[in-house]
Design a protein around this motif. Structure first.
Motif, PDB file in Angstrom:
ATOM      1  N   TYR A   1       9.766  -2.569   4.192  1.00 13.04           N
ATOM      2  CA  TYR A   1      10.222  -1.700   3.105  1.00 13.04           C
ATOM      3  C   TYR A   1       9.070  -0.766   2.732  1.00 13.04           C
ATOM      4  O   TYR A   1       7.899  -1.037   3.038  1.00 13.04           O
ATOM      5  CB  TYR A   1      10.684  -2.514   1.898  1.00 13.04           C
ATOM      6  N   ALA A   2       9.389   0.328   2.087  1.00  9.38           N
ATOM      7  CA  ALA A   2       8.393   1.315   1.670  1.00  9.38           C
ATOM      8  C   ALA A   2       8.094   1.125   0.187  1.00  9.38           C
ATOM      9  O   ALA A   2       8.937   1.457  -0.656  1.00  9.38           O
ATOM     10  CB  ALA A   2       8.889   2.724   1.949  1.00  9.38           C
ATOM     11  N   PRO A   3       6.930   0.609  -0.172  1.00 14.35           N
ATOM     12  CA  PRO A   3       6.625   0.397  -1.598  1.00 14.35           C
ATOM     13  C   PRO A   3       6.385   1.720  -2.310  1.00 14.35           C
ATOM     14  O   PRO A   3       5.861   2.675  -1.727  1.00 14.35           O
ATOM     15  CB  PRO A   3       5.345  -0.445  -1.553  1.00 14.35           C
ATOM     16  N   GLY A   4       6.750   1.772  -3.556  1.00 10.33           N
ATOM     17  CA  GLY A   4       6.559   2.991  -4.326  1.00 10.33           C
ATOM     18  C   GLY A   4       5.157   3.152  -4.870  1.00 10.33           C
ATOM     19  O   GLY A   4       4.767   4.246  -5.289  1.00 10.33           O
ATOM     20  N   GLN A   5       4.373   2.054  -4.864  1.00  7.05           N
ATOM     21  CA  GLN A   5       3.024   2.117  -5.401  1.00  7.05           C
ATOM     22  C   GLN A   5       2.178   1.012  -4.786  1.00  7.05           C
ATOM     23  O   GLN A   5       2.694   0.084  -4.165  1.00  7.05           O
ATOM     24  CB  GLN A   5       3.039   1.970  -6.928  1.00  7.05           C
ATOM     25  N   ASP A   6       0.873   1.139  -4.966  1.00  9.21           N
ATOM     26  CA  ASP A   6      -0.036   0.096  -4.505  1.00  9.21           C
ATOM     27  C   ASP A   6       0.168  -1.180  -5.304  1.00  9.21           C
ATOM     28  O   ASP A   6       0.483  -1.144  -6.499  1.00  9.21           O
ATOM     29  CB  ASP A   6      -1.498   0.529  -4.698  1.00  9.21           C
ATOM     30  N   ALA A   7      -0.050  -2.313  -4.640  1.00 11.14           N
ATOM     31  CA  ALA A   7      -0.172  -3.571  -5.381  1.00 11.14           C
ATOM     32  C   ALA A   7      -1.371  -3.457  -6.320  1.00 11.14           C
ATOM     33  O   ALA A   7      -2.331  -2.746  -6.042  1.00 11.14           O
ATOM     34  CB  ALA A   7      -0.376  -4.727  -4.410  1.00 11.14           C
TER      35      ALA A   7
ATOM     36  N   VAL B   1       0.871  -1.171   0.000  1.00 12.79           N
ATOM     37  CA  VAL B   1       0.000   0.000   0.000  1.00 12.79           C
ATOM     38  C   VAL B   1       0.909   1.222   0.000  1.00 12.79           C
ATOM     39  O   VAL B   1       1.726   1.388   0.916  1.00 12.79           O
ATOM     40  CB  VAL B   1      -0.918   0.039   1.236  1.00 12.79           C
ATOM     41  N   ALA B   2       0.802   2.053  -1.028  1.00 12.93           N
ATOM     42  CA  ALA B   2       1.655   3.234  -1.107  1.00 12.93           C
ATOM     43  C   ALA B   2       1.436   4.107   0.127  1.00 12.93           C
ATOM     44  O   ALA B   2       0.303   4.367   0.527  1.00 12.93           O
ATOM     45  CB  ALA B   2       1.331   4.035  -2.366  1.00 12.93           C
ATOM     46  N   GLY B   3       2.542   4.522   0.740  1.00 13.48           N
ATOM     47  CA  GLY B   3       2.462   5.356   1.937  1.00 13.48           C
ATOM     48  C   GLY B   3       2.532   4.584   3.229  1.00 13.48           C
ATOM     49  O   GLY B   3       2.663   5.182   4.308  1.00 13.48           O
ATOM     50  N   LEU B   4       2.440   3.248   3.167  1.00 14.36           N
ATOM     51  CA  LEU B   4       2.561   2.400   4.352  1.00 14.36           C
ATOM     52  C   LEU B   4       3.699   1.410   4.142  1.00 14.36           C
ATOM     53  O   LEU B   4       3.924   0.946   3.022  1.00 14.36           O
ATOM     54  CB  LEU B   4       1.262   1.624   4.614  1.00 14.36           C
TER      55      LEU B   4
ATOM     56  N   VAL C   1      -8.627   2.907   1.863  1.00 14.63           N
ATOM     57  CA  VAL C   1      -7.791   2.085   2.736  1.00 14.63           C
ATOM     58  C   VAL C   1      -7.650   2.749   4.111  1.00 14.63           C
ATOM     59  O   VAL C   1      -7.263   3.910   4.214  1.00 14.63           O
ATOM     60  CB  VAL C   1      -6.396   1.878   2.123  1.00 14.63           C
ATOM     61  N   LEU C   2      -7.963   1.977   5.169  1.00 16.19           N
ATOM     62  CA  LEU C   2      -7.755   2.477   6.531  1.00 16.19           C
ATOM     63  C   LEU C   2      -6.382   2.118   7.071  1.00 16.19           C
ATOM     64  O   LEU C   2      -5.822   2.860   7.873  1.00 16.19           O
ATOM     65  CB  LEU C   2      -8.823   1.921   7.478  1.00 16.19           C
ATOM     66  N   GLY C   3      -5.836   0.991   6.655  1.00 13.99           N
ATOM     67  CA  GLY C   3      -4.518   0.623   7.161  1.00 13.99           C
ATOM     68  C   GLY C   3      -4.132  -0.783   6.773  1.00 13.99           C
ATOM     69  O   GLY C   3      -4.864  -1.483   6.064  1.00 13.99           O
ATOM     70  N   SER C   4      -2.949  -1.192   7.232  1.00 17.60           N
ATOM     71  CA  SER C   4      -2.465  -2.553   7.001  1.00 17.60           C
ATOM     72  C   SER C   4      -2.709  -3.379   8.259  1.00 17.60           C
ATOM     73  O   SER C   4      -2.609  -2.885   9.383  1.00 17.60           O
ATOM     74  CB  SER C   4      -0.980  -2.557   6.640  1.00 17.60           C
TER      75      SER C   4
END
Length: 546
Positions: free
Chosen positions: A79-85, A65-68, A98-101
């Motif tokens: 790791y910090a993903p660059g984009q959403d799956a 999830v981008a930003g999480l 999205v509320l969270g992971s």
């Protein structure tokens, strides 16, 4: 219509109320989420088609999830993903927020929901029992009403066991139907992205947005459903075998043809997932990380032991097990034959947190008895609630060959509590549209009349049909049939209703009401009032005689 912003506010109030911090790995700030919700409201107001507008989404911690941070349940792996799956991106594009992971069994290795440095995720209904894993946080977030839909993964049953334990729906699609890019792998060749929701229609709607190809044409029932004999179920918790048989009986009552199947190739294939060489794929996914961080305090010891043990498996064992699996797959498909689905308990029992702590490997292995084989045998599956045992949720799953996802979901819909519908015209027994009811699994429960508050009109349609209208004065009783059908079936009927027909509440002669087919008053200008006949069939008989 409730705004997305209002739904977000209510969700964060609910999160505070239930006080289950172990559900989340990372919960987004409410202000940030409300800003995203405002954008969804603006898109909807501008006329954009958003099938999931304002629906709240939780995402398992091994899906980008981008930003999480993506942690897979291990902070030192983050790791910090660059984009959403792609799966997340598809639901967000449809208006989901999205509320969270969510928390999970570390590296998606487990069916218990306790193997996490973020804490054991407690069951939504009975907190002293496990939530099921590895998609534990996602399932509990849905069950507690914190979100509408959640993404999980399923390699050995992680999208189904948590659904059963928490009384919700879990859909495990055909392998490859939903992209697994942006997902930390457990076993790359077997992994699936799964969906949780509180109802089957909601889960199916989300899954339809994720699928990479169109479903094959659907056919109506009646369905052929394979079931297991009680002797082949093995040891189960008290009352669970009887609950399974009761679910099978409900399918039979709904019109399904039941046939007993030899479960042996399915259970033997299930044993291969961890007892065979296929577990080596878990080492290829994250084994080098575990080896390099074996002293890290956030590594779950049970998970680390399982994956580390797979490192030294000889290659020849994998090829031997592949041959064994191919033979078992051939045998399993032969046993299934032309059955549309296989009905099984989702799990054989529901352990407490203490029982899992006392025997982490044994308790977990038991939970995969019925789920472990699905991906190895290339089956799709849907897990649905099937009542309770001693006040706790009990669930079953329907399995079918690859790419029969819609078919098994149609069968699963028969297990939902049926709805009643009143019909007065072309859907009556023997009439031209009655086949639509029968094809949706409906059954006739009563021949009665409406309350004396309706007028009946002959409409100028093809095929001929009447229009039923409630009136304050001059009403009469009209012949009606009451049919029971799955909730999804009623939705299908409603979606296909042509104007001027509409679904509304029809009052019956006994004072009860149920959904029924009514008519828009604007269609009556040139229609013949046939109320005096007492019903549509009497009118047709008189006209035929004339």
């Amino acid at each position: 219509m409730e705004s997305a912003q209002d739904r977000v506010r209510a969700a964060y109030r609910r999160i505070a109320e239930v006080d289950r911090p172990e559900v989340w790995i990372a919960l987004r700030a409410e202000e940030e989420v409300r800003t995203e919700a405002a954008a969804v409201d603006e898109r909807r107001a501008a006329g954009e088609a958003l099938p999931l507008a304002g629906r709240l989404l939780a995402v398992k911690g091994n899906i980008d999830v981008a930003g999480l941070e993506t942690t897979a349940g291990c902070p030192s792996y983050a790791y910090a993903p660059g984009q959403d799956a792609p799966a997340v991106r598809a639901l967000r594009a449809a208006g989901a927020i999205v509320l969270g992971s969510t928390n999970m069994d570390q590296f998606a290795t487990g069916l218990v929901g306790t193997r996490s440095p973020y804490g054991a995720v407690r069951n939504a209904v009975t907190p002293e029992r496990v939530s099921g894993g590895s998609s534990s946080g996602s399932a509990v977030a849905v069950a507690l009403g914190l979100v509408d839909v959640a993404l999980g993964t399923d390699t050995a049953g992680s999208g189904r066991v948590p659904a059963a334990f928490n009384g919700i729906v879990g859909v495990k699609p055909t392998r490859g139907l939903v992209s697994t890019r942006g997902v930390v792998p457990a076993c790359v060749s077997l992994d699936c992205v799964s969906v949780f929701a509180r109802t089957l229609p909601e889960a199916r709607r989300a899954m339809a947005l994720l699928a990479s190809c169109e479903a094959p044409p659907r056919r109506p029932g009646p369905w052929r459903v394979a079931v297991a004999a009680r002797a082949q179920l093995g040891e189960m918790d008290a009352g669970w075998a009887a609950a399974y048989e009761a679910a099978a009986d409900r399918l039979a009552a709904a019109g399904a043809e039941l046939r007993t199947l030899d479960l042996t190739p399915f259970t033997r294939a299930a044993a291969l997932l961890y007892e065979g060489a296929f577990v080596a794929e878990r080492w290829s996914a994250v084994g080098e990380f575990i080896e390099a961080h074996r002293d890290a305090p956030d590594l779950d010891p049970t998970v680390a032991a399982i994956i580390t043990a797979a490192r030294d498996l000889p290659a020849h064992r994998l090829f031997t097990d592949q041959r064994r699996l191919a033979a078992l797959r051939t045998e399993a498909m032969a046993r299934l034959g032309d059955a549309d689905a296989l009905l099984l308990p989702t799990a054989p029992g529901h352990p407490t947190l203490a029982e899992v702590a006392a025997d982490p490997l044994g308790a977990n292995a038991r939970l995969g008895r019925f789920t472990n084989s699905a991906n190895l045998l290339d089956l799709c599956a849907v897990a649905v609630p099937a009542g309770t045992v001693e006040g706790r949720p009990f669930g079953v799953m329907l399995l079918g060959p690859a790419h029969t996802d819609d078919r098994i979901a149609d069968v699963a819909a028969l297990l939902e509590p049926p709805l009643r519908v009143a019909v007065v015209g072309a859907h009556l027994s023997g009439q031209p549209l009655n086949h639509q009811l029968v094809a949706l699994g409906a059954r006739l429960t009563a021949t009665t009349t409406t309350a004396p508050a309706y007028r009946l009109y002959a409409l100028d349609t093809e095929p001929a049909k009447p229009g039923l209208v409630r009136t304050e004065k001059g009403g009469a009783a009209v012949e009606a049939e009451v049919w029971e059908l799955p909730a999804a079936g009623l939705g299908t009927l409603t979606a296909a209703l042509p104007r001027p027909m509409a679904l509304g509440s029809v009052e019956l002669s006994d004072g009860t009401s149920c959904p029924g087919f009514l008519c828009e008053p604007s269609a009556l200008d040139s229609a013949e009032d046939i109320t005096a006949y007492g019903g549509w069939r009497a009118y047709l008989a008189d006209r035929s005689g004339a």
